[in-house]
Design a protein around this motif. Sequence first.
Motif, PDB file in Angstrom:
ATOM      1  N   HIS A 103       0.921  -1.138   0.106  1.00 39.57           N
ATOM      2  CA  HIS A 103       0.229   0.067  -0.020  1.00 39.57           C
ATOM      3  C   HIS A 103       0.892   1.103  -0.054  1.00 39.57           C
ATOM      4  CE1 HIS A 103      -3.629  -2.326   0.489  1.00 39.57           C
ATOM      5  NE2 HIS A 103      -3.165  -2.900   1.510  1.00 39.57           N
ATOM      6  N   PHE A 104       2.094   1.154   0.322  1.00 36.35           N
ATOM      7  CA  PHE A 104       3.068   2.135   0.458  1.00 36.35           C
ATOM      8  C   PHE A 104       4.191   2.242  -0.871  1.00 36.35           C
ATOM      9  CE2 PHE A 104       1.405   1.946   4.501  1.00 36.35           C
ATOM     10  CZ  PHE A 104       1.082   3.077   4.872  1.00 36.35           C
ATOM     11  N   GLY A 105       3.643   1.284  -1.905  1.00 38.13           N
ATOM     12  CA  GLY A 105       4.649   1.143  -2.988  1.00 38.13           C
ATOM     13  C   GLY A 105       5.880   0.414  -2.829  1.00 38.13           C
ATOM     14  N   ARG A 106       5.924  -0.512  -1.894  1.00 37.30           N
ATOM     15  CA  ARG A 106       7.076  -1.394  -1.678  1.00 37.30           C
ATOM     16  C   ARG A 106       6.629  -2.847  -1.581  1.00 37.30           C
ATOM     17  NH1 ARG A 106      11.615   0.400   0.847  1.00 37.30           N
ATOM     18  NH2 ARG A 106      12.238  -1.668   0.557  1.00 37.30           N
ATOM     19  N   ASP A 107       6.886  -3.578  -2.509  1.00 38.25           N
ATOM     20  CA  ASP A 107       6.629  -5.166  -2.603  1.00 38.25           C
ATOM     21  C   ASP A 107       7.688  -5.587  -2.222  1.00 38.25           C
ATOM     22  OD1 ASP A 107       3.828  -5.290  -3.552  1.00 38.25           O
ATOM     23  OD2 ASP A 107       4.718  -4.411  -5.293  1.00 38.25           O
ATOM     24  N   ILE A 108       7.553  -6.734  -1.244  1.00 35.90           N
ATOM     25  CA  ILE A 108       8.598  -7.473  -0.905  1.00 35.90           C
ATOM     26  C   ILE A 108       8.369  -9.091  -0.737  1.00 35.90           C
ATOM     27  CG2 ILE A 108       9.958  -5.839   0.579  1.00 35.90           C
ATOM     28  CD1 ILE A 108       8.862  -6.984   3.104  1.00 35.90           C
ATOM     29  N   SER A 109       9.146 -10.030  -0.821  1.00 36.40           N
ATOM     30  CA  SER A 109       8.840 -11.438  -0.608  1.00 36.40           C
ATOM     31  C   SER A 109       8.723 -11.866   0.652  1.00 36.40           C
ATOM     32  CB  SER A 109       9.994 -12.048  -1.376  1.00 36.40           C
ATOM     33  OG  SER A 109      11.168 -11.997  -0.816  1.00 36.40           O
ATOM     34  N   ILE A 110       8.292 -13.147   0.833  1.00 33.88           N
ATOM     35  CA  ILE A 110       8.112 -13.492   2.157  1.00 33.88           C
ATOM     36  C   ILE A 110       9.480 -13.784   2.791  1.00 33.88           C
ATOM     37  CG2 ILE A 110       7.751 -16.107   1.560  1.00 33.88           C
ATOM     38  CD1 ILE A 110       5.790 -16.071   4.088  1.00 33.88           C
ATOM     39  N   ALA A 111      10.487 -14.024   1.768  1.00 37.81           N
ATOM     40  CA  ALA A 111      11.869 -14.467   2.396  1.00 37.81           C
ATOM     41  C   ALA A 111      12.636 -13.238   2.971  1.00 37.81           C
ATOM     42  CB  ALA A 111      12.684 -15.054   1.265  1.00 37.81           C
ATOM     43  N   GLN A 112      12.139 -11.908   2.092  1.00 31.87           N
ATOM     44  CA  GLN A 112      12.798 -10.725   2.560  1.00 31.87           C
ATOM     45  C   GLN A 112      12.132 -10.211   3.689  1.00 31.87           C
ATOM     46  OE1 GLN A 112      11.962  -8.668  -1.163  1.00 31.87           O
ATOM     47  NE2 GLN A 112      13.866  -7.955  -1.105  1.00 31.87           N
ATOM     48  N   ALA A 113      10.958 -10.394   4.239  1.00 29.18           N
ATOM     49  CA  ALA A 113       9.995 -10.370   5.196  1.00 29.18           C
ATOM     50  C   ALA A 113      10.571 -10.960   6.602  1.00 29.18           C
ATOM     51  CB  ALA A 113       8.592 -10.367   5.168  1.00 29.18           C
ATOM     52  N   VAL A 114      10.935 -12.124   5.921  1.00 31.57           N
ATOM     53  CA  VAL A 114      11.590 -13.124   7.264  1.00 31.57           C
ATOM     54  C   VAL A 114      12.692 -12.505   7.728  1.00 31.57           C
ATOM     55  CG1 VAL A 114      12.473 -15.401   7.705  1.00 31.57           C
ATOM     56  CG2 VAL A 114      10.357 -15.229   6.644  1.00 31.57           C
ATOM     57  N   ALA A 115      13.733 -12.217   6.655  1.00 31.07           N
ATOM     58  CA  ALA A 115      15.068 -11.651   6.996  1.00 31.07           C
ATOM     59  C   ALA A 115      14.753 -10.349   7.901  1.00 31.07           C
ATOM     60  CB  ALA A 115      15.783 -11.196   5.743  1.00 31.07           C
ATOM     61  N   ILE A 116      13.954  -9.349   7.371  1.00 31.53           N
ATOM     62  CA  ILE A 116      14.066  -8.073   8.311  1.00 31.53           C
ATOM     63  C   ILE A 116      13.285  -8.760   9.602  1.00 31.53           C
ATOM     64  CG2 ILE A 116      12.531  -6.356   8.466  1.00 31.53           C
ATOM     65  CD1 ILE A 116      12.375  -6.111   5.324  1.00 31.53           C
ATOM     66  N   SER A 117      12.710  -9.594   9.782  1.00 30.14           N
ATOM     67  CA  SER A 117      11.902  -9.958  11.083  1.00 30.14           C
ATOM     68  C   SER A 117      13.102 -10.585  12.040  1.00 30.14           C
ATOM     69  CB  SER A 117      10.717 -10.952  10.977  1.00 30.14           C
ATOM     70  OG  SER A 117      10.309 -11.469  12.100  1.00 30.14           O
ATOM     71  N   GLN A 118      14.050 -11.270  11.743  1.00 29.55           N
ATOM     72  CA  GLN A 118      15.023 -11.509  12.481  1.00 29.55           C
ATOM     73  C   GLN A 118      15.679 -10.494  13.131  1.00 29.55           C
ATOM     74  OE1 GLN A 118      15.521 -14.968  12.720  1.00 29.55           O
ATOM     75  NE2 GLN A 118      14.759 -15.535  10.964  1.00 29.55           N
ATOM     76  N   ILE A 119      15.950  -9.327  12.649  1.00 28.31           N
ATOM     77  CA  ILE A 119      16.466  -8.028  13.365  1.00 28.31           C
ATOM     78  C   ILE A 119      15.528  -7.628  14.348  1.00 28.31           C
ATOM     79  CG2 ILE A 119      17.312  -5.637  13.186  1.00 28.31           C
ATOM     80  CD1 ILE A 119      19.163  -7.872  11.944  1.00 28.31           C
ATOM     81  N   GLY A 120      14.080  -7.658  13.898  1.00 24.78           N
ATOM     82  CA  GLY A 120      13.068  -7.281  15.079  1.00 24.78           C
ATOM     83  C   GLY A 120      13.093  -8.428  16.305  1.00 24.78           C
TER      84      GLY A 120
END
Length: 255
Positions: A41-58
């Motif tokens: 909705h904010f013009g950024r499409d990411i894959s589930i693998a990228q979301a998982v990678a970002i989540s690791q930092i969280g």
Amino acid sequence: MISAATLAVLAIGLVAGVLGAILGLGGGVVVVPALEFVLPHFGRDISIAQAVAISQIGVLAVGLSGAASYLRQGLVRARTGYLLSPYTIVGGAAGSFLGLVLPARVVATVFAALLLYSAYNLLRGLKRVDAEREPSRLVPPAMTFAGVMSGLLGIGGGTVQVPVLNLMAGVPIRQAIATSTFIMGLTAVGNALVYQAGGLLDLPLAGAVALGVLIGARAGAGLQSRIPAAQLKLFFSLLLIFTALQLLWKYWVHL
């Protein structure tokens, strides 16, 4: 100037941090689907693998912040955490490598199945009174599996660790949540390194998630002690079911 997408990710991290610290989740059950569903909705499409990678930092952020608060409250079973964390670290590295090669639909389906199974186990034990008992021999392999899921799905492993510690190891729910938070911080370090090496970690988005999580986790750790154990289990279960249904809808129905 901070973009709208970055602010949205910061808000996602804030909510994930509060829920993660309260429920011992690491926040991944919020971060992974939210990044996939909100960012377009904010013009950024990411894959589930990228979301998982970002989540690791969280997960790392909530582990460090939440565990520090729980240690001060005396809720962390530190000896249990140190004994079980090698299993989750090894499992986490293996799961992270799997996350680099498996198709998105497979990862999402495994994620959903895990969430539903964990919710079932907690709802089944909802009326059970927390009491100390001898740990099951299945605890080490179950914690290794939790590590695999943390690496593969970016969930911190709390969706498996909390039920395992509570239902199989006999750790009361509050201490199970605190100890799970302690363990997930150790596990997330290796997981994040694997995804960074695989080129999937978006550092600016990960930084925004981590900042939100750090703020939310401190608030969540303070709120956890005020919520009855039965309500914690029920809310945890409903959140898992809702997230699982979202993922199944996206990857099997709304293609």
